[in-house]
Design a protein around this motif. Sequence first.
Motif, PDB file in Angstrom:
ATOM      1  N   GLY A  69      91.387 -75.840  93.807  1.00 53.57           N
ATOM      2  CA  GLY A  69      90.736 -75.945  92.508  1.00 53.57           C
ATOM      3  C   GLY A  69      91.116 -77.170  91.718  1.00 53.57           C
ATOM      4  N   LYS A  70      92.254 -77.706  92.025  1.00 53.06           N
ATOM      5  CA  LYS A  70      92.702 -78.868  91.276  1.00 53.06           C
ATOM      6  C   LYS A  70      92.239 -80.177  91.895  1.00 53.06           C
ATOM      7  N   LEU A  71      91.561 -80.053  92.998  1.00 57.90           N
ATOM      8  CA  LEU A  71      91.080 -81.276  93.641  1.00 57.90           C
ATOM      9  C   LEU A  71      89.917 -81.860  92.848  1.00 57.90           C
ATOM     10  N   PRO A  72      89.721 -83.168  92.956  1.00 60.25           N
ATOM     11  CA  PRO A  72      88.568 -83.760  92.291  1.00 60.25           C
ATOM     12  C   PRO A  72      87.285 -83.155  92.842  1.00 60.25           C
ATOM     13  N   GLU A  73      86.270 -83.135  92.021  1.00 60.80           N
ATOM     14  CA  GLU A  73      85.035 -82.472  92.428  1.00 60.80           C
ATOM     15  C   GLU A  73      84.418 -83.048  93.676  1.00 60.80           C
ATOM     16  N   ARG A  74      84.548 -84.353  93.804  1.00 59.90           N
ATOM     17  CA  ARG A  74      83.857 -84.965  94.934  1.00 59.90           C
ATOM     18  C   ARG A  74      84.515 -84.603  96.267  1.00 59.90           C
ATOM     19  N   PHE A  75      85.701 -84.007  96.180  1.00 57.63           N
ATOM     20  CA  PHE A  75      86.302 -83.525  97.406  1.00 57.63           C
ATOM     21  C   PHE A  75      85.601 -82.227  97.751  1.00 57.63           C
ATOM     22  N   ASN A 120      84.716 -90.606 103.228  1.00 61.44           N
ATOM     23  CA  ASN A 120      83.950 -90.394 102.002  1.00 61.44           C
ATOM     24  C   ASN A 120      84.521 -91.169 100.829  1.00 61.44           C
ATOM     25  N   ALA A 121      85.828 -91.295 100.784  1.00 67.31           N
ATOM     26  CA  ALA A 121      86.443 -92.083  99.715  1.00 67.31           C
ATOM     27  C   ALA A 121      85.885 -93.506  99.772  1.00 67.31           C
ATOM     28  N   GLN A 122      85.770 -94.038 100.981  1.00 66.44           N
ATOM     29  CA  GLN A 122      85.230 -95.393 101.135  1.00 66.44           C
ATOM     30  C   GLN A 122      83.772 -95.476 100.723  1.00 66.44           C
ATOM     31  N   ARG A 123      83.013 -94.478 101.169  1.00 65.77           N
ATOM     32  CA  ARG A 123      81.583 -94.515 100.856  1.00 65.77           C
ATOM     33  C   ARG A 123      81.360 -94.402  99.355  1.00 65.77           C
ATOM     34  N   VAL A 124      82.097 -93.510  98.733  1.00 63.20           N
ATOM     35  CA  VAL A 124      81.958 -93.333  97.290  1.00 63.20           C
ATOM     36  C   VAL A 124      82.369 -94.624  96.570  1.00 63.20           C
ATOM     37  N   ALA A 125      83.431 -95.252  97.050  1.00 62.04           N
ATOM     38  CA  ALA A 125      83.885 -96.496  96.431  1.00 62.04           C
ATOM     39  C   ALA A 125      82.820 -97.587  96.550  1.00 62.04           C
TER      40      ALA A 125
END
Lengths: 250, 445
Positions: free
Chosen positions: B424-430, A104-109
């Motif tokens: 909770g401290k993770l970025p939202e997109r996680f 997902n990190a890749q896709r979002v990037a």
Amino acid sequence: MLEVKDLHVTVDGSEILKGLNLTVNPGEVHALMGPNGAGKSTLSAVIAGKDGYEVTSGEVLFEGKNLLEMEIEERALAGILLGFQYPVEIPGVKNIYLLKAALNAQRVARGEEEIPAPEFMKLVREQLSFMKMDGSFLQRAVNEGFSGGEKKRNEILQMLVLQPKLAMLDEIDSGLDIDAMKVVAEGINSLRNADRAILMVTHYQRLLEHIVPDRVHVLVDGRIAKSGGKELAHELEARGYEWVLEESAA
Amino acid sequence: MSAAHAFLQRLGERADDEPTWVAARRQAGAARFEALGFPTKRDEAWKYTDVRRIAEGEFTLADDAELDEARFAALGMPLDAHRLVFVDGVFSAALSDLTDLPEGVSVEPLTTAMRTNHEAIGGAIGRLAGVDFSPFTALNVALSEEGAVVRIGQGVVVEKPIYVVFASRANESARMSHPRVLVMAGARSQSTVVEHYAGEAGAANFTNVVSEVMLERGAIVDHYKLQEASSEDLHVASIHVEQGRDSRFTSFNLNLGGALVRTDLVTDLNAQGAETNYNGLFFVQGRQHVDNHTLVNHNAPNTFSNENYKGILNDRARGVFNGKVIVKRDSQQIEAYQNNANLLLSDRAEIDTKPELEIYADDVKCSHGATTGQLDEEAVFALRTRGIDEQMARGLLTLAFAGEVMDQVRLPIIAERVERAVAGKLPERFNLADLVEVSDALEEA
Ligand SMILES: Nc1ncnc2c1ncn2[C@@H]1O[C@H](COP(=O)(O)OP(=O)(O)O)[C@@H](O)[C@H]1O
Ligand SMILES: [Mg+2]
């Protein structure tokens, strides 16, 4: 794709890489060989962006961009994947979490949507069976309690899911039995195409029988001492590294 | 005039329509509390925990349990359970749900239980936690009015959890409550009891709860204490457990909220074959302070205890762990294991950890360990090389640290809730929900 130019790297005050030059183009598979302690893993650590490696001069470009100025994760997002010689155990982080977060990190990037869960599961399952890995791997913590061979397969699994442009695999063949070697080699071969490049660090000809390289380089004492075609690997297998050393000293 | 005396004085006159024996207990509690006074840092058990914020606070007892469905829904968990709800210590019939209790099980507010069965209840309550345990138990006896009474008959297996919610409202002025929880688990019964302390944002109340759990021969009880008070709430709790032969008690002490939190957990293993498991997790940030004191008394041979407490501290938060195991003389063939691990996410966070073993028998298998450290930087690096940004990598690893305790949790709603809070401290997109979903899909396949 990857250009390493006159790279000098110091670790703890001693110079390990002493003017390394290497160019890898899209579509190519390169093998990097050389005796223990020559600096092969140091090169991959520098490409990954690991702390503690001081680049005193030279540069590393990836697709024309200065790699050394990029954050560790940016390098991965740009399309580089390192397969480690000693993959780290990450207790408590499930493989499935790592794979999903990384993909997902890749896709979002790339400005794409995150992958929907069912699609992700389908993709992961396919790669898993390709690597002849059991489904339970996904629920296990990353590399925790894995055998040497399992760790290496896991590196390749990550590579297959993430589909990097450049894969640099450090001794991916060590600790593998013949069958596992075949599976790993098939995994690597499946990634080969005209847009991708693979750089393999290995000691053995054995892996290169399965994955035939376009170029073979011998790294000795922080420099590329000799480069050639696939036949160079055979020669090294037969004659060892001594003659390369002597030849380059001469 | 002592602080303790002044504290009671501030309450003013109390209604005196109570039975005389209740009033007598109350007076005994008040007298004991005044004699002991609030603990100070000179008391060994309170060395690291300053209770002045409680002693100097102006709290009144609530007399209503008003909380509409929407506000309650924001606090409680959608647990398929037998539910008993207290609002600032006052019983709310409207929010409770005790419709389909199985035969042989009673779940009641304390006042009701006292009215209908005061012999049995009156005899049991306070048996494990009297006025001498600490000033706060004495204060609880002096002021307690309500609470939860759970009785499970012999051999009864209660399928659904018994869910006791203590909601702390954002009131105009600070309230206090001194609830009791009494769980009487009959021989060979099986049950899960959840004590959930939930606070609205802005709540600044003081909760001082005393729980007693009695396990007869062969009983199995899973006990959860999920503490999610607001960041201004003050929370003191003690949980006292008594175990008969071959019984098994499992505690989950999960602390996420509160400004000042102290929990004492004490188990008496009184007959052979008794087993107790302590699982603890706390996650504190800002200037939160959490103090866990645990004690296991191996009073009989052939008893077993296993303890695993984990703490995650960020910012300037402070944690205390004191884990004591006492093996009495002639208590042979004991196994007692204890582990405490703490993760410091900031240099300004602080943890004081102290295992105390007192072993007066020789045939004992015993181990303990305490570690305090930071995240494994090699692992952070490894995750980042896969494109996972640093913040998320640290979040994943923090979650992993909690995982060892959370993996033991047998109620998925609680596991997920705590994971979410930790993440909770993770970025939202996680998208953790999504991950959990994937993980579940996998388990089902
Ligand atoms: N982190 C490190 N700290 C100190 N010395 C190191 C470190 N990494 C590598 N070295 C040294 O650098 C040299 C090259 O090591 P390495 O790159 O691992 O060689 P190779 O992978 O070719 O076997 C060796 O002499 C090794 O001892
Ligand atoms: Mg190496």
